[in-house]
Design an enzyme around this catalytic site. Structure first.
Site, PDB file in Angstrom:
ATOM      1  N   CYS A   2       0.854  -1.175   0.000  1.00 27.47           N
ATOM      2  CA  CYS A   2       0.000   0.000   0.000  1.00 27.47           C
ATOM      3  C   CYS A   2       0.896   1.234   0.000  1.00 27.47           C
ATOM      4  CB  CYS A   2      -0.848   0.037   1.256  1.00 27.47           C
ATOM      5  SG  CYS A   2      -1.808  -1.460   1.486  1.00 27.47           S
ATOM      6  N   ARG A  27       1.469   1.743  -5.957  1.00 32.44           N
ATOM      7  CA  ARG A  27       1.676   0.776  -4.884  1.00 32.44           C
ATOM      8  C   ARG A  27       0.398   0.022  -4.522  1.00 32.44           C
ATOM      9  NH1 ARG A  27       6.341   1.642  -2.148  1.00 32.44           N
ATOM     10  NH2 ARG A  27       5.507   0.570  -0.334  1.00 32.44           N
ATOM     11  N   TRP A  68      -3.729  -1.865  -1.541  1.00 31.58           N
ATOM     12  CA  TRP A  68      -3.735  -3.093  -2.351  1.00 31.58           C
ATOM     13  C   TRP A  68      -4.101  -4.196  -1.374  1.00 31.58           C
ATOM     14  CZ3 TRP A  68      -0.355  -7.545  -3.009  1.00 31.58           C
ATOM     15  CH2 TRP A  68      -0.586  -8.236  -4.206  1.00 31.58           C
ATOM     16  N   ASN A  94       0.779   0.115   6.270  1.00 33.38           N
ATOM     17  CA  ASN A  94       1.259  -0.688   5.141  1.00 33.38           C
ATOM     18  C   ASN A  94       2.042  -1.851   5.732  1.00 33.38           C
ATOM     19  OD1 ASN A  94       2.227  -1.577   2.644  1.00 33.38           O
ATOM     20  ND2 ASN A  94       3.993  -0.211   2.729  1.00 33.38           N
ATOM     21  N   GLY A  95       1.692  -3.074   5.353  1.00 32.56           N
ATOM     22  CA  GLY A  95       2.396  -4.241   5.897  1.00 32.56           C
ATOM     23  C   GLY A  95       1.388  -5.284   6.343  1.00 32.56           C
ATOM     24  N   GLU A 463      10.890 -11.598 -20.845  1.00 33.83           N
ATOM     25  CA  GLU A 463      10.472 -10.266 -20.410  1.00 33.83           C
ATOM     26  C   GLU A 463       9.358  -9.730 -21.325  1.00 33.83           C
ATOM     27  OE1 GLU A 463      10.662  -8.705 -17.839  1.00 33.83           O
ATOM     28  OE2 GLU A 463      10.352  -6.606 -18.299  1.00 33.83           O
ATOM     29  N   LYS A 467       5.663  -8.718 -20.046  1.00 34.43           N
ATOM     30  CA  LYS A 467       5.079  -7.389 -20.280  1.00 34.43           C
ATOM     31  C   LYS A 467       3.730  -7.531 -20.967  1.00 34.43           C
ATOM     32  CE  LYS A 467       6.975  -5.598 -18.127  1.00 34.43           C
ATOM     33  NZ  LYS A 467       8.165  -5.639 -17.324  1.00 34.43           N
ATOM     34  N   GLU A 470       1.073  -8.930 -18.571  1.00 28.75           N
ATOM     35  CA  GLU A 470       0.817  -8.033 -17.454  1.00 28.75           C
ATOM     36  C   GLU A 470      -0.079  -6.856 -17.842  1.00 28.75           C
ATOM     37  OE1 GLU A 470       4.550  -6.377 -16.214  1.00 28.75           O
ATOM     38  OE2 GLU A 470       3.867  -6.056 -14.168  1.00 28.75           O
ATOM     39  N   HIS A 486       9.504 -29.539 -28.622  1.00 27.20           N
ATOM     40  CA  HIS A 486       9.398 -30.599 -27.618  1.00 27.20           C
ATOM     41  C   HIS A 486       8.054 -30.565 -26.896  1.00 27.20           C
ATOM     42  CE1 HIS A 486      13.501 -31.818 -28.268  1.00 27.20           C
ATOM     43  NE2 HIS A 486      13.866 -30.539 -28.199  1.00 27.20           N
ATOM     44  N   LYS A 583       2.912  -2.486  -7.626  1.00 27.19           N
ATOM     45  CA  LYS A 583       4.280  -2.233  -8.099  1.00 27.19           C
ATOM     46  C   LYS A 583       5.300  -3.117  -7.393  1.00 27.19           C
ATOM     47  CE  LYS A 583       7.437   0.001 -10.370  1.00 27.19           C
ATOM     48  NZ  LYS A 583       7.574  -0.440 -11.771  1.00 27.19           N
TER      49      LYS A 583
HETATM   50  O1  M6R Z   1      10.795  -4.512  -7.006  1.00 24.23           O
HETATM   51  P1  M6R Z   1      11.223  -5.834  -7.590  1.00 24.23           P
HETATM   52  O2  M6R Z   1      12.188  -5.686  -8.693  1.00 24.23           O
HETATM   53  O3  M6R Z   1      11.697  -6.806  -6.550  1.00 24.23           O
HETATM   54  O4  M6R Z   1       9.889  -6.445  -8.194  1.00 24.23           O
HETATM   55  C1  M6R Z   1       9.837  -7.752  -8.683  1.00 24.23           C
HETATM   56  C2  M6R Z   1       8.568  -8.006  -9.452  1.00 24.23           C
HETATM   57  O5  M6R Z   1       7.457  -7.909  -8.616  1.00 24.23           O
HETATM   58  C3  M6R Z   1       8.404  -7.028 -10.619  1.00 24.23           C
HETATM   59  O6  M6R Z   1       9.507  -7.055 -11.459  1.00 24.23           O
HETATM   60  C4  M6R Z   1       7.146  -7.365 -11.448  1.00 24.23           C
HETATM   61  O7  M6R Z   1       7.302  -8.591 -12.068  1.00 24.23           O
HETATM   62  C5  M6R Z   1       6.899  -6.244 -12.454  1.00 24.23           C
HETATM   63  N1  M6R Z   1       5.596  -5.687 -12.253  1.00 24.23           N
HETATM   64  C6  M6R Z   1       6.978  -6.694 -13.859  1.00 24.23           C
HETATM   65  O8  M6R Z   1       6.741  -5.651 -14.750  1.00 24.23           O
END
Ligand code: M6R
Length: 588
Positions: A2, A27, A68, A94-95, A463, A467, A470, A486, A583
Site C-alpha cells: 500500500c 503501490r 492493495w 502498510n504491511g 520479459e 510485459k 501483465e 518438444h 508495483k
Molecule cells: O521490485 P522488484 O524488482 O523486486 O519487483 C519484482 C517483481 O514484482 C516485478 O519485477 C514485477 O514482475 C513487475 N511488475 C513486472 O513488470
C-alpha cells in the site's frame, strides 16, 4: 503493498494528501482514503482510485492511504484510515500484522467494536487502550508498537494535535523535510514537488513530526540522530510530462536512466571477493534480468551462475557450496526477495543487492549494495529499471572480469566502450515505435502469443511475454526457441502471433529454422532483428539497430516493451495500473 502519507504544515492537508497519494497509486489502487485534523478528525475513504476522493476538508495536518488488499476484500469499510471506537485517533498502515487475530480477540473482550475485516484496524484500538491509561499520544504509540508482530509502516494522528507519530518495521517510510511543513510517505515521489530533502527511516525507528520539527527514536524511546539526504530526482520525474502513460514515458526515459546508472556505477568501487560461483535471486522482471546476467556473467567470467526465483530460493536446502549471492530488486521491498536475502545471510553467504531505491529494505540485508539510477518508476510494469539492472550486470561482468584477472585489460576496455554506447542504441531502437504500433494493430485481438529467443535473448523473450501478459492480458509464453518442438508446438494454430528475437550470432541459423517451423504451421511471425534478410521468412520485422550480439538485449528489450504497450493501449487496458497487480509485492 500500500502507499501511505502524512502531512503537517501550513497548506490545506487534504490537497497535499490527494496529490501525494496519486503519486503512490502504483503501490496499490483498490481503495483510498484520508483523515484530516480539524475540529475533530474528518475521514473520507472509498473503494476505487484516489481520484474518487473529494478532499473538501479544512485542516493542516492529516494522513492518507492507497490500498492493495491483503486482509479483507477491497471495499469502503476496509479502506484506510481507521478511527476506532472513540474517533480520537486515525491510522494508516502498510504491511501485515501477523498477530492481529489474537490482538483482535483480546480487544473485543475489552469491548472494542470493529468496523472492518482488516488486520490493520487493531492498531487504532491498541492506541485507544494505551491512551485511556496514559493520556499521552506518544506513550500510547510506543505501547502499541510493543504489542505488534509482523511488518509495518504506520502513520497516526490524534484529535486536537498537529503532531504525527510514525513507525517503520520492514515496510518503507521516508520523511520529507520542508520549511514549516514536513511530510511522511512510503516513497519519495509522493512529496517530491514540495521538497527533495529526505530522511530515510530504518527498521525499528519511530518518528514524531509536526510543522516545526522532527524527532527520531528507537523502539525503547531513545532519541536517534539521522542524516538528511538530498535526492536529485526532479518533480517532473514523477509526472507524466505530456506522455499518455507513465509506462511510455519510462520506456522513453531509458537512455537517460542508463546514462545516470553508468555514472553511479563508474563513480563507485565494486569490490567483491571471488567465490568461483554466483547465485542470483529475484522475482518477476528482476528475475529476467537475472537470467540475462547468467548468460552474460558465465560468458565473461567463465564461472557457473545459478538463478532462482526468490520464493523458491527459500525452499532450497543448505548445500555445501561457496557462492556470491546477488539479489536483484528494483524496489528493494519485495517480500520474497527480502526473506531470501535473510536466509542467505544466515547461511553465511556474502551477499550483494542491486536496487533502484536509496536506503530500501534490501540495502539493510546485504553486505554490498549496487545502485541503479533509473529515477522513479511509477508504471506497475517495470521498464527502465529492467534495462538499468541489465546495465549494472554488464558493468559487474566487466569489473569483476578485470578484478579477478579473467578478462584482459583490452577486452575490458572494449566492453566498457560498447557499454557507453548503450544509451544511443536504445535511442535508435525507440525510433521504430511507428512500425511497432502498426504491428500491434495486427495482433491486438489475439488470445495467445509466443515469444522465442535463444541464449542471451531468451530472457528478453521472457520479459516480452511478461510485459504482454501483465498489461494487455493476452496469454503470452516465452520459450527458448529450440524447446518449442518438444511440446508447445502443439498449441500453435493459424494466425497465433510468434515474436522471434533473431540476432546475428551462433544462434542465427537455428532461429531461422525455428521460424520456418512456426510459419509452416500458420503462425504470424514478428521478428525483432537487425537483419533485413529475415523479411523473407516472417510476416513483420521490427528493425532494431545493428549491434554486437552481446549488447543486443538492450535494443530488443525496447522493442518488446513498446509492442506490449501499444497492444495494451489498442485493447483499452489500464496500462499503468494492471488489474490485480501492485508495483512491489510486500507479501510473501
Ligand atoms: O521490485 P522488484 O524488482 O523486486 O519487483 C519484482 C517483481 O514484482 C516485478 O519485477 C514485477 O514482475 C513487475 N511488475 C513486472 O513488470
Amino acid at each position: 503493498m500500500c502507499g501511505i502519507v502524512g502531512y503537517s504544515g501550513f497548506r490545506r492537508a487534504s490537497e497535499v494528501i490527494i496529490e501525494s497519494l496519486k503519486r503512490l497509486e502504483y503501490r496499490g489502487y483498490d481503495s483510498a482514503g484520508m483523515a484530516v485534523i480539524n475540529h475533530g478528525i474528518t475521514v473520507e475513504k472509498k473503494r476505487g482510485y484516489v481520484s474518487m476522493l473529494k478532499g473538501e476538508m479544512e485542516g493542516r495536518t492529516g494522513i492518507g492511504h492507497t490500498r492493495w488488499a491483503t486482509h479483507g476484500e477491497p471495499s469502503d469499510k476496509n479502506a484506510h484510515p481507521f478511527t476506532g471506537c472513540t474517533g480520537e485517533f486515525a491510522i494508516v498502515h502498510n504491511g501485515i500484522i501477523e498477530n492481529y487475530m489474537e490482538l483482535r480477540k483480546d480487544l473485543v473482550k475489552k469491548g472494542h467494536k470493529y468496523a472492518s475485516d482488516t488486520d490493520s484496524e487493531v492498531i487504532v484500538h491498541l492506541l485507544e487502550e494505551g491512551y485511556a491509561e496514559h493520556k499521552d499520544f506518544k506513550k500510547a504509540f510506543f505501547e502499541m508498537i510493543g504489542r505488534l508482530r509482523g511488518s509495518f509502516a504506520i502513520v497516526a494522528v490524534h484529535r486536537g494535535e498537529n503532531r504525527i507519530m510514525a513507525v517503520k518495521k520492514e515496510s518503507p517510510l521516508i520523511v520529507g523535510i520542508g520549511e514549516e511543513e514536513n511530510f511522511l510517505a512510503s516513497d519519495i515521489p509522493a512529496f517530491l514537488s514540495y521538497t527533495n530533502r529526505v530522511v530515510i527511516m530504518e527498521d525499528g525507528e519511530v518518528c514524531e513530526l509536526d510543522p516545526d520539527g522532527i524527532s527520531f527514536y528507537d523502539f525503547q524511546g531513545n532519541e536517534r540522530k539521522k542524516k538528511t539526504e538530498y535526492v536529485d530526482w526532479t518533480p517532473e520525474s514523477a509526472e507524466k510530462s505530456g506522455y499518455e502513460h507513465f509506462m511510455l514515458k519510462e520506456i522513453f526515459e531509458q537512455p537517460l536512466a542508463i546514462e545516470n546508472t553508468m555514472h553511479t556505477l563508474f563513480s563507485n568501487d565494486i569490490d567483491l571477493p571471488y567465490y568461483g560461483r554466483i547465485t542470483i535471486v529475484a522475482c518477476g522482471t528482476s528475475y529476467n534480468a537475472g537470467i540475462t546476467g547468467k548468460y552474460l556473467l558465465e560468458k565473461l567470467l567463465g564461472i557457473p551462475v545459478d538463478v532462482y526465483y526468490a520464493s523458491e530460493y527459500r525452499l532450497r536446502p543448505e548445500v555445501r557450496e561457496r557462492s556470491l549471492v546477488i539479489f536483484i530488486t528494483q524496489s528493494g521491498e519485495t517480500a520474497d526477495t527480502l526473506v531470501a536475502a535473510k536466509i542467505a545471510r544466515k547461511r553465511g553467504y556474502e551477499t550483494v543487492g542491486i536496487t533502484n531505491i536509496l536506503g530500501s529494505s534490501i540495502t539493510h540485508h546485504v553486505d554490498h549494495v549496487i545502485y541503479t539510477s533509473a529515477g522513479p518508476e511509477i508504471g506497475v510494469a517495470a521498464t527502465k529499471t529492467f534495462t538499468a539492472q541489465l546495465a549494472a550486470l554488464y558493468y559487474l561482468g566487466a569489473a569483476l572480469g578485470e578484478k579477478y584477472g579473467i578478462l584482459s585489460q583490452m577486452k575490458c576496455d572494449e566492453i566498457i566502450d560498447e557499454f557507453r554506447r548503450v544509451p544511443r542504441l536504445i535511442e535508435k531502437s525507440l525510433d521504430y515505435e511507428g512500425t511497432i504500433k502498426k504491428i500491434a494493430q495486427k495482433i491486438m485481438n489475439s488470445e495467445n502469443m509466443f515469444y522465442l529467443g535463444r541464449g542471451m535473448n531468451y530472457p528478453i523473450a521472457m520479459e516480452g511475454a511478461l510485459k504482454m501478459k501483465e498489461i494487455s492480458y493476452i496469454h503470452a509464453e516465452a520459450y527458448p526457441a529450440g524447446e518449442l518442438k518438444h511440446g508447445p508446438l502443439a498449441l500453435l494454430k493459424e494466425g497465433v502471433p510468434v515474436v522471434a528475437i533473431v540476432t546475428r550470432d551462433e544462434t542465427y541459423d537455428k532461429m531461422l529454422s525455428n521460424i520456418r517451423e512456426v510459419s509452416a504451421r500458420g503462425a504470424t511471425v514478428i521478428a525483432i532483428s537487425p537483419e533485413t534478410e529475415i523479411e523473407n521468412y516472417v510476416d513483420y520485422r521490427i528493425p532494431v539497430p545493428k549491434n554486437s550480439a552481446m549488447f543486443s538485449p538492450f535494443g530488443n528489450t525496447v522493442a518488446v516493451q513498446l509492442l506490449a504497450y501499444h497492444t495494451a493501449k489498442l485493447r483499452g487496458c489500464e496500462i499503468d495500473k494492471p488489474r490485480n497487480l501492485a508495483k512491489s509485492v510486500t507479501v510473501e
